[in-house]
Write a protein that holds these residues in place. Structure first.
Motif, mmCIF file in Angstrom:
data_model
loop_
_atom_site.group_PDB
_atom_site.id
_atom_site.type_symbol
_atom_site.label_atom_id
_atom_site.label_comp_id
_atom_site.label_asym_id
_atom_site.label_seq_id
_atom_site.Cartn_x
_atom_site.Cartn_y
_atom_site.Cartn_z
ATOM 1 N N ARG A 103 57.786 54.130 45.715
ATOM 2 C CA ARG A 103 57.857 55.161 46.306
ATOM 3 C C ARG A 103 59.031 54.899 47.860
ATOM 4 O O ARG A 103 58.355 54.140 48.543
ATOM 5 C CB ARG A 103 56.813 55.618 46.841
ATOM 6 C CG ARG A 103 55.531 56.404 46.115
ATOM 7 C CD ARG A 103 54.694 57.075 46.261
ATOM 8 N NE ARG A 103 53.944 58.007 45.773
ATOM 9 C CZ ARG A 103 53.064 57.268 44.589
ATOM 10 N NH1 ARG A 103 52.477 56.264 44.845
ATOM 11 N NH2 ARG A 103 51.687 58.137 44.466
ATOM 12 N N SER A 104 60.178 55.998 47.974
ATOM 13 C CA SER A 104 60.829 54.827 49.192
ATOM 14 C C SER A 104 60.505 57.115 49.776
ATOM 15 O O SER A 104 60.895 58.156 49.582
ATOM 16 C CB SER A 104 61.930 55.846 48.252
ATOM 17 O OG SER A 104 62.775 55.088 49.493
ATOM 18 N N LEU A 105 59.672 56.482 50.681
ATOM 19 C CA LEU A 105 59.229 57.517 52.108
ATOM 20 C C LEU A 105 60.694 57.445 53.057
ATOM 21 O O LEU A 105 60.608 56.372 53.986
ATOM 22 C CB LEU A 105 58.170 57.598 52.818
ATOM 23 C CG LEU A 105 57.192 57.638 51.228
ATOM 24 C CD1 LEU A 105 55.982 57.798 51.811
ATOM 25 C CD2 LEU A 105 57.346 58.674 50.366
ATOM 26 N N ARG A 106 61.233 58.466 53.550
ATOM 27 C CA ARG A 106 62.217 58.063 55.121
ATOM 28 C C ARG A 106 60.878 60.271 55.487
ATOM 29 O O ARG A 106 60.680 60.756 54.938
ATOM 30 C CB ARG A 106 63.357 59.037 53.750
ATOM 31 C CG ARG A 106 63.841 57.378 53.174
ATOM 32 C CD ARG A 106 63.644 57.009 54.060
ATOM 33 N NE ARG A 106 64.569 55.926 52.915
ATOM 34 C CZ ARG A 106 64.051 54.676 52.910
ATOM 35 N NH1 ARG A 106 62.434 54.607 53.040
ATOM 36 N NH2 ARG A 106 63.953 54.058 51.698
ATOM 37 N N LEU A 107 61.938 59.920 56.628
ATOM 38 C CA LEU A 107 61.116 60.802 57.829
ATOM 39 C C LEU A 107 63.327 61.163 58.301
ATOM 40 O O LEU A 107 64.230 60.829 57.984
ATOM 41 C CB LEU A 107 61.259 60.259 59.158
ATOM 42 C CG LEU A 107 59.806 59.949 59.267
ATOM 43 C CD1 LEU A 107 59.439 58.420 60.423
ATOM 44 C CD2 LEU A 107 59.092 60.471 58.959
ATOM 45 N N THR A 108 63.053 62.632 58.799
ATOM 46 C CA THR A 108 63.858 63.603 59.097
ATOM 47 C C THR A 108 64.545 63.529 60.617
ATOM 48 O O THR A 108 63.125 63.313 61.056
ATOM 49 C CB THR A 108 64.491 64.737 58.749
ATOM 50 O OG1 THR A 108 63.091 65.499 58.830
ATOM 51 C CG2 THR A 108 63.917 64.881 57.198
ATOM 52 N N ASP A 109 65.482 64.571 61.524
ATOM 53 C CA ASP A 109 65.373 63.900 62.658
ATOM 54 C C ASP A 109 64.519 65.246 63.118
ATOM 55 O O ASP A 109 63.956 64.843 64.050
ATOM 56 C CB ASP A 109 66.769 64.225 62.504
ATOM 57 C CG ASP A 109 67.261 63.043 63.312
ATOM 58 O OD1 ASP A 109 67.108 62.295 63.282
ATOM 59 O OD2 ASP A 109 69.208 63.336 62.904
ATOM 60 N N ASP A 110 64.056 66.149 62.596
ATOM 61 C CA ASP A 110 63.705 67.634 62.978
ATOM 62 C C ASP A 110 61.820 66.857 63.156
ATOM 63 O O ASP A 110 61.422 66.814 64.319
ATOM 64 C CB ASP A 110 63.701 68.077 62.042
ATOM 65 C CG ASP A 110 64.781 68.976 61.934
ATOM 66 O OD1 ASP A 110 65.035 68.758 62.998
ATOM 67 O OD2 ASP A 110 64.869 70.127 61.157
ATOM 68 N N GLU A 111 61.546 65.852 62.185
ATOM 69 C CA GLU A 111 60.329 65.154 62.183
ATOM 70 C C GLU A 111 59.832 64.075 63.061
ATOM 71 O O GLU A 111 59.062 63.709 64.070
ATOM 72 C CB GLU A 111 59.693 64.606 60.450
ATOM 73 C CG GLU A 111 59.905 65.889 60.021
ATOM 74 C CD GLU A 111 59.272 64.370 58.476
ATOM 75 O OE1 GLU A 111 58.302 64.750 57.806
ATOM 76 O OE2 GLU A 111 59.939 63.595 57.653
ATOM 77 N N VAL A 112 61.191 63.345 63.764
ATOM 78 C CA VAL A 112 60.632 61.991 63.917
ATOM 79 C C VAL A 112 60.800 62.780 65.518
ATOM 80 O O VAL A 112 59.913 62.530 66.529
ATOM 81 C CB VAL A 112 61.984 61.330 63.852
ATOM 82 C CG1 VAL A 112 61.666 61.138 62.659
ATOM 83 C CG2 VAL A 112 62.697 61.894 64.433
ATOM 84 N N MET A 113 61.723 63.484 65.865
ATOM 85 C CA MET A 113 61.439 64.401 67.770
ATOM 86 C C MET A 113 62.147 63.407 68.613
ATOM 87 O O MET A 113 63.455 62.362 68.187
ATOM 88 C CB MET A 113 60.270 65.480 67.726
ATOM 89 C CG MET A 113 60.435 65.907 66.919
ATOM 90 S SD MET A 113 58.768 67.355 67.614
ATOM 91 C CE MET A 113 57.274 66.612 66.949
ATOM 92 N N ASN A 114 61.670 63.079 69.746
ATOM 93 C CA ASN A 114 61.737 61.809 69.937
ATOM 94 C C ASN A 114 60.556 60.357 69.866
ATOM 95 O O ASN A 114 60.321 60.259 70.895
ATOM 96 C CB ASN A 114 61.654 62.292 71.711
ATOM 97 C CG ASN A 114 62.381 63.017 72.080
ATOM 98 O OD1 ASN A 114 63.697 62.871 72.438
ATOM 99 N ND2 ASN A 114 62.250 64.256 72.591
ATOM 100 N N PHE A 115 60.318 60.410 69.178
ATOM 101 C CA PHE A 115 59.091 60.033 68.711
ATOM 102 C C PHE A 115 59.575 58.290 68.463
ATOM 103 O O PHE A 115 60.572 57.863 67.477
ATOM 104 C CB PHE A 115 58.141 60.133 67.663
ATOM 105 C CG PHE A 115 57.037 61.082 67.673
ATOM 106 C CD1 PHE A 115 57.007 61.513 68.874
ATOM 107 C CD2 PHE A 115 56.833 61.705 66.587
ATOM 108 C CE1 PHE A 115 56.207 62.325 68.747
ATOM 109 C CE2 PHE A 115 56.731 62.825 66.734
ATOM 110 C CZ PHE A 115 55.744 62.859 67.652
ATOM 111 N N GLY A 116 59.163 56.962 68.463
ATOM 112 C CA GLY A 116 59.341 55.583 68.291
ATOM 113 C C GLY A 116 59.504 55.345 67.376
ATOM 114 O O GLY A 116 59.228 55.765 66.631
#
Length: 342
Positions: A103-116
């Motif tokens: 499984r290749s899991l990725r985030l989007t810019d909308d999901e990460v917001m300002n998270f580090g």
């Protein structure tokens, strides 16, 4: 015995990206047709790109993806293949289902917001754990291997390490039980604010007694001694074979010290010795290795490392990528998979 095959195919280093995709399509199609005649089907593909922002979307729309590699599990990461290629592929084929799911899991810019990097790592593990629970599985028993890709690893790796440590404690993975084989390495996914991406390998039908964690304590120290939570390697027992997943391995000794500082050839020699010691812990040898992924911190070191590998392991496929290792003093890191008949 089930026959797994691993093949590395890269573009020819000439022409525009679109032309290289076309050439790769022809090469991959020919290879998969030959594998099909041997009753082997594509299990998964790892894709290494030189510039993911400008290449991933075109790749996803290309016949290479839609007609060939996209029909099975596929992971895409920016780790530039060294040698002039824009795209490199690692393909696994098998003559029967082996029980592993990539499984290749990725985030989007909308999901990460300002998270580090800490929170992004937590979010990805949470996504994976939710998928496992929906299938009646869990992290502790059924995840056998991870790959953590970290953009600007010198800055962001500490957050990844802390998040993984916290998640493992929550789910009962400890020094006294076990961790998970892993590679934590420089790499980039799509998204200008995305700094962490993770691939997970799941074994649905595995039992605790099917796993042997590889230590090689005469060569390597336990990872928890310097605050990280991963296994150096794991052997998984399958009906007809043992499969060995060797984590990212570098030039380190049994006290956790980086050795051969500044000498990439000596570091290559030592890390391969370490891999051999890990395999020996599980009854395998370097002759059982199916491929190497080589991560180089400095592009200028490619000739020395490639020459060494060509002489030491001329028959083992390898791909060399530009990817920063988690300790600045490590000039090179490698991982591999080995297979041995039971």
């Amino acid at each position: 015995m089930t026959m797994d095959q691993y093949k590395i195919i890269s573009d020819n280093g000439r022409g525009l990206y679109e032309e290289r995709l076309t050439g790769l399509y022809d090469s991959v199609k020919s290879y998969l047709e030959a594998e099909q005649r041997e009753n082997r089907r594509l299990s998964y593909t790892k894709v290494f790109l030189s510039d993911i922002s400008n290449q991933e979307e075109q790749l996803r729309q290309s016949p290479l993806m839609t007609e060939l590699i996209g029909r099975s599990a596929c992971t895409i990461i920016q780790q530039s293949p060294i040698g002039g290629a824009k795209i490199g592929l690692l393909l696994k084929t098998s003559d029967e289902p082996d029980g592993f799911t990539l499984r290749s899991l990725r985030l989007t810019d909308d999901e990460v917001m300002n998270f580090g990097s800490y929170m992004q790592t937590v979010m990805l593990f949470d996504k994976y754990i939710a998928l496992l629970e929906a299938e009646g599985l869990n992290l502790k028993e059924h995840c056998v291997r991870t790959w953590l890709y970290v953009r600007d690893i010198d800055t962001n790796y500490d957050g990844v390490v802390k998040a993984r440590n916290d998640i493992f404690r929550q789910h009962g993975l400890t020094v006294d039980t076990h961790f998970i084989a892993s590679t934590g390495i420089g790499g980039r996914a799509m998204g200008k604010n995305v700094c962490v991406a993770i691939d997970f390998l799941t074994a649905r039908d595995i039992r605790p007694e099917d796993k042997l964690y590889l230590k090689a304590l005469d060569h390597l120290n336990p990872t928890h001694e310097y605050g990280v939570a991963f296994e150096r390697g794991v052997r998984v027992a399958l009906p007809t074979k043992y499969e060995y997943f060797i984590s990212g391995t570098a030039s380190i000794n049994h006290r956790g010290e980086v050795i051969n500082v500044g000498n990439v050839t000596k570091q290559t020699e030592r890390l391969l010795e370490n891999i051999g010691a890990l395999l020996a812990d599980g009854g395998a040898t370097m002759a059982d290795v199916k491929y190497f992924i080589v991560y180089l911190r400095d592009l200028a070191d490619v000739q020395a490392v490639d020459d060494y590998m060509a002489k030491a392991y001329p028959d083992v496929p390898r791909i060399i990528t530009h990817a920063n290792v988690c300790r600045p003093a490590w000039l090179v890191e490698m991982e591999c998979i080995a297979v041995r008949s039971r």
